[in-house]
Design a protein around this motif. Sequence first.
Motif, PDB file in Angstrom:
ATOM      1  N   GLY A  30       0.787  -1.225   0.000  1.00 58.35           N
ATOM      2  CA  GLY A  30       0.000   0.000   0.000  1.00 58.35           C
ATOM      3  C   GLY A  30       0.819   1.276   0.000  1.00 58.35           C
ATOM      4  O   GLY A  30       2.031   1.275  -0.224  1.00 58.35           O
ATOM      5  N   ASP A  31       0.127   2.377   0.255  1.00 62.83           N
ATOM      6  CA  ASP A  31       0.703   3.706   0.241  1.00 62.83           C
ATOM      7  C   ASP A  31       1.074   4.134   1.660  1.00 62.83           C
ATOM      8  O   ASP A  31       0.267   3.968   2.583  1.00 62.83           O
ATOM      9  N   PRO A  32       2.262   4.680   1.871  1.00 61.68           N
ATOM     10  CA  PRO A  32       2.682   5.037   3.233  1.00 61.68           C
ATOM     11  C   PRO A  32       1.751   6.015   3.937  1.00 61.68           C
ATOM     12  O   PRO A  32       1.432   5.834   5.118  1.00 61.68           O
ATOM     13  N   ILE A  33       1.321   7.057   3.234  1.00 66.33           N
ATOM     14  CA  ILE A  33       0.476   8.077   3.858  1.00 66.33           C
ATOM     15  C   ILE A  33      -0.873   7.488   4.263  1.00 66.33           C
ATOM     16  O   ILE A  33      -1.384   7.766   5.365  1.00 66.33           O
ATOM     17  N   ASN A  34      -1.459   6.665   3.409  1.00 66.75           N
ATOM     18  CA  ASN A  34      -2.741   6.038   3.757  1.00 66.75           C
ATOM     19  C   ASN A  34      -2.600   5.147   4.989  1.00 66.75           C
ATOM     20  O   ASN A  34      -3.486   5.113   5.850  1.00 66.75           O
ATOM     21  N   ILE A  66       9.440  12.173   4.341  1.00 62.49           N
ATOM     22  CA  ILE A  66       9.498  12.251   5.799  1.00 62.49           C
ATOM     23  C   ILE A  66       8.617  13.381   6.311  1.00 62.49           C
ATOM     24  O   ILE A  66       7.868  13.229   7.285  1.00 62.49           O
ATOM     25  N   GLY A  67       8.680  14.533   5.659  1.00 59.23           N
ATOM     26  CA  GLY A  67       7.853  15.662   6.068  1.00 59.23           C
ATOM     27  C   GLY A  67       6.379  15.357   5.948  1.00 59.23           C
ATOM     28  O   GLY A  67       5.577  15.723   6.827  1.00 59.23           O
ATOM     29  N   ASN A  68       6.000  14.684   4.863  1.00 60.89           N
ATOM     30  CA  ASN A  68       4.593  14.326   4.675  1.00 60.89           C
ATOM     31  C   ASN A  68       4.125  13.320   5.729  1.00 60.89           C
ATOM     32  O   ASN A  68       2.999  13.426   6.245  1.00 60.89           O
ATOM     33  N   GLY A  96       9.515  17.252  12.364  1.00 61.06           N
ATOM     34  CA  GLY A  96       8.471  16.776  13.269  1.00 61.06           C
ATOM     35  C   GLY A  96       8.582  15.317  13.654  1.00 61.06           C
ATOM     36  O   GLY A  96       7.672  14.760  14.268  1.00 61.06           O
ATOM     37  N   VAL A  97       9.699  14.692  13.308  1.00 60.25           N
ATOM     38  CA  VAL A  97       9.940  13.287  13.669  1.00 60.25           C
ATOM     39  C   VAL A  97      10.532  13.249  15.073  1.00 60.25           C
ATOM     40  O   VAL A  97      11.403  14.058  15.416  1.00 60.25           O
TER      41      VAL A  97
END
Length: 259
Positions: A30-34, A66-68, A96-97
């Motif tokens: 899948g997609d990382p953001i999802n 990474i930012g997203n 923000g990590v």
Amino acid sequence: MLRPRIVPCLLVHEGGLVKTVRFNDPTYVGDPINAVRIFNEKEVDELVVLDIDATAKSVEPDFNLIGNLAAECRMPLCYGGGITSVAQAKRIISLGVEKVALSASAVANPALVSEISAEIGRQSTVVVLDVRKRTFGGRYDVYTHNGTIKTGLSALDFAKELEVRGAGEIVFNSIDRDGTTKGYDLDLARQLRAAVNVPISMVGGAGSLEDIEELICEVGVLGAIAGSLFVFKGKYRAVLINYPQPDLKEQLVLRSLKK
């Protein structure tokens, strides 16, 4: 006493999420953001994201990704992959990590662990060690570059050095157990728990909540990290992002704290 954590681990390969078996045969899931958005809803303790291409291809971390990811995450985020300098680590934290994870770079230059720890804090400095047990002798060796390079380092001895160097947490990734869902390497976990005082986490082999409970309650590690368990469902390994219900997770953690 630190509260144990149950942590999903996401592997990024060619921009997508994958799951491997013994560090081979990446399967797209899948997609990382999802995936991050779903884990937000499930109120996970923490999320580990590892870019398995960056070091192998000798490229910088994907700061845009990474930012997203950090912008979407509502849980602490640990990111690893391609970090070779203090400047990169500081930039990732600025996005923000909460934690940066070193691996091959910590092996090649252990002083980097000290340098990064001094800049961003011990609590934000993690080292991930990919380890494999020798066929004879029982020693655990450290590998890098997705398990393709044998370093000759003993996992236990190097863990002791990393503690002195300033690592705030050490994650031990079992190459032999990766993606097998046959349970954590408890023998390795016990040896490591006795060898170092720094918090340790284990990844590789979790196939059920019982495996997680056994690791946390019997060995006393800080983090039970899993990949397949939280992205696949059922014997046919259908892709389904999942995580223990809050009440089940709380019961497990409370049992571990009573040990």
